[in-house]
Design a protein around this motif. Structure first.
Motif: not given
Length: 228
Positions: A151-180
């Motif tokens: 939508l813009s440089e700051k607003i994007n929507i992506s549909k992705i397969m869960v990364p294998p490394v994320a399987v078994g982790q919780s939302v808090v543990e993966l921390n997509l907001r904090g990391r990325f």
């Protein structure tokens, strides 16, 4: 129609003005991602179709300030003007949306000159053919990306397969907001869609994630998943 200012629920509202091919594709992607939509167009058949995506789909005869207010466009966090061929209408509608206080107005441009005028009015500009190339590039960059809407440089929507490394982790543990700086819009697994993702949600094999954020955030996520 709802002209009064709605109370914010924390979920962004997207306005779509015009249901040509670009507008339809954008509305469909946002609907699939679980977004709240307000859609307006002059064509009755297109609006009838749009009511599969939102109850706030309105037939309009004009795009003046009064009409935009009556349809609730001022409630939108982002409004996208998807009118390309009628440059005068595109410019006036973009100006009206900015004037009624929509925080972010994104307008489709058909030429550099058209885009320059829109930018001077306070709108962000997209060039669909160029952006289609960006979208394809993102899909090719990582096999985990199933679809991508810019939508813009700051607003994007992506549909992705869960990364294998994320399987078994919780939302808090993966921390997509904090990391990325990425937010989870919804999670789909075998046709089951969960929109309200709590911090204790544990990612499962075959999860499909609907994420929103900046292009830079998605690139960092792609780099991280390839390195992990």
């Amino acid at each position: 129609m709802f002209g009064k200012k709605k109370k914010k629920t924390g979920k962004p509202i997207y306005g779509i003005v015009g249901l040509g091919r670009f507008g339809q594709a954008l509305a469909q992607e946002l609907y699939d991602a679980g977004a709240d939509l307000i859609i307006i167009d002059r064509d009755e058949e297109k609006i009838a179709m749009a009511r599969d995506w939102t109850e706030n789909a309105f037939i309009v005869r004009g795009l003046d300030k009064k009409t935009l207010l009556e349809t609730g466009m001022h409630n939108c966090d982002v409004a996208v003007v998807c009118i390309g061929s009628q440059i005068d209408t595109s410019i006036l509608t973009s100006l009206n949306l900015v004037s009624i206080g929509v925080p972010k107005v994104i307008s489709k441009a058909t030429s550099i000159e058209h885009g320059e005028i829109l930018e001077k009015l306070g709108a962000e500009v997209v060039y669909p053919e160029r952006d289609m190339g960006i979208r394809l590039a993102h899909r090719l960059e990582t096999s985990q990306t199933l679809d991508y809407v810019q939508l813009s440089e700051k607003i994007n929507i992506s549909k992705i397969m869960v990364p294998p490394v994320a399987v078994g982790q919780s939302v808090v543990e993966l921390n997509l907001r904090g990391r990325f700086g990425l937010n989870i819009v919804a999670v789909e697994n075998h046709a089951e869609v969960v929109e309200n993702i709590g911090p204790k949600y544990v990612f499962r094999k075959d999860d499909i994630l609907y994420l929103s954020g900046s292009k830079d955030g998605f690139l960092k996520l792609s780099d991280w998943t390839q390195e992990s």
